[in-house]
Write a protein that holds these residues in place. Structure first.
Motif, PDB file in Angstrom:
ATOM      1  N   ASP A 134      51.873  41.800  49.037  1.00  0.00           N
ATOM      2  CA  ASP A 134      52.493  42.204  47.762  1.00  0.00           C
ATOM      3  C   ASP A 134      51.854  41.482  46.583  1.00  0.00           C
ATOM      4  OD1 ASP A 134      54.232  44.116  48.462  1.00  0.00           O
ATOM      5  OD2 ASP A 134      56.014  42.824  48.521  1.00  0.00           O
ATOM      6  N   ILE A 135      51.632  40.170  46.770  1.00  0.00           N
ATOM      7  CA  ILE A 135      51.021  39.383  45.688  1.00  0.00           C
ATOM      8  C   ILE A 135      49.641  39.949  45.363  1.00  0.00           C
ATOM      9  CG2 ILE A 135      50.123  37.104  45.045  1.00  0.00           C
ATOM     10  CD1 ILE A 135      52.373  35.913  46.827  1.00  0.00           C
ATOM     11  N   LEU A 136      48.874  40.232  46.421  1.00  0.00           N
ATOM     12  CA  LEU A 136      47.510  40.758  46.216  1.00  0.00           C
ATOM     13  C   LEU A 136      47.549  42.128  45.554  1.00  0.00           C
ATOM     14  CD1 LEU A 136      45.844  39.830  49.617  1.00  0.00           C
ATOM     15  CD2 LEU A 136      45.609  38.642  47.429  1.00  0.00           C
ATOM     16  N   ARG A 137      48.494  42.937  46.003  1.00  0.00           N
ATOM     17  CA  ARG A 137      48.610  44.300  45.468  1.00  0.00           C
ATOM     18  C   ARG A 137      48.822  44.276  43.957  1.00  0.00           C
ATOM     19  NH1 ARG A 137      52.317  45.982  49.134  1.00  0.00           N
ATOM     20  NH2 ARG A 137      50.677  46.547  50.590  1.00  0.00           N
ATOM     21  N   HIS A 138      49.533  43.237  43.513  1.00  0.00           N
ATOM     22  CA  HIS A 138      49.820  43.150  42.073  1.00  0.00           C
ATOM     23  C   HIS A 138      48.855  42.216  41.358  1.00  0.00           C
ATOM     24  CE1 HIS A 138      53.294  45.674  42.540  1.00  0.00           C
ATOM     25  NE2 HIS A 138      53.670  44.947  43.565  1.00  0.00           N
ATOM     26  N   GLY A 139      47.749  41.928  42.011  1.00  0.00           N
ATOM     27  CA  GLY A 139      46.694  41.158  41.346  1.00  0.00           C
ATOM     28  C   GLY A 139      46.963  39.664  41.246  1.00  0.00           C
ATOM     29  N   GLY A 140      47.926  39.153  42.015  1.00  0.00           N
ATOM     30  CA  GLY A 140      48.258  37.724  41.938  1.00  0.00           C
ATOM     31  C   GLY A 140      47.370  36.871  42.833  1.00  0.00           C
ATOM     32  N   ASP A 141      47.564  35.566  42.713  1.00  0.00           N
ATOM     33  CA  ASP A 141      46.779  34.610  43.507  1.00  0.00           C
ATOM     34  C   ASP A 141      47.626  34.133  44.697  1.00  0.00           C
ATOM     35  OD1 ASP A 141      45.331  32.565  44.582  1.00  0.00           O
ATOM     36  OD2 ASP A 141      45.409  31.271  42.796  1.00  0.00           O
TER      37      ASP A 141
END
Ligand code: ADP
Length: 160
Positions: A134-141
């Motif tokens: 989920d974090i990656l999907r939303h461009g997070g680290d």
């Protein structure tokens, strides 16, 4: 007799929670197979090869750990490998209910195999692969949630 264990899972991707369970399981067994499943029911985000490569990188210096991929029943894999134990991690009561039924059914399928449960370390209780995705999907680290050897890059779709 060698004590051989299989730690099966999706590892989509491997997290620090997985790493913690594996490192704590190591002293209990002579050999641990980390078995990355290709599950037709559960669509994975990362390819089987990618998931396996990351796990290999994390445990490359540990000779008692072997990373493999598989499909089919975990008890059949254990029989093939001569493994007497299945390792699973427990985070929540939901994990317990889920794991109890799988563990009991696996024992019916092969009474020679024991499932060994390790409790998650408190700092990893809320960590799972789907949160990382989920974090990656939303461009997070998400780097703090995966072993330091893992370079996630991003979701496969995001790279294209
Ligand atoms: P599966 O699809 O088989 O549940 P996972 O990769 O999600 O595959 O999990 C594999 C194993 O790792 C399971 O036993 C799971 O409970 C355990 N696990 C995953 N995350 C954690 C964590 N944060 N702490 C402890 N165990 C964990």
């Amino acid at each position: 007799m060698e004590r051989i264990a299989v730690f099966p899972g999706s590892f989509d991707p491997v997290t620090r929670g997985h790493e913690d369970i594996i490192l704590r399981a190591l002293p209990l067994f002579d050999k641990v197979y980390i078995a990355i499943g290709s599950n037709t029911e559960k669509k994975s985000c990362f390819s089987l090869e990618q998931r396996a490569d990351w796990v290999r990188v994390v445990f490359k210096d540990m000779p008692s750990i072997h990373v493999i991929t598989y499909s089919g029943l975990t008890v059949d894999l254990c029989a093939k490998l001569g493994a007497q134990f299945i390792i699973r991690g427990l985070r929540t009561s939901a994990d317990f209910e889920f794991e109890r039924s799988i563990g009991q059914i696996n024992r019916k399928l092969d009474p020679g195999i024991e499932t060994v449960f390790l409790l998650t370390s408190p700092e990893f209780t809320s960590l799972n692969s789907s949160i990382v995705r989920d974090i990656l999907r939303h461009g997070g680290d998400a780097s703090q949630f995966v072993p330091r050897e893992v370079n996630l890059g991003g979701l496969p779709e995001a790279k294209e």
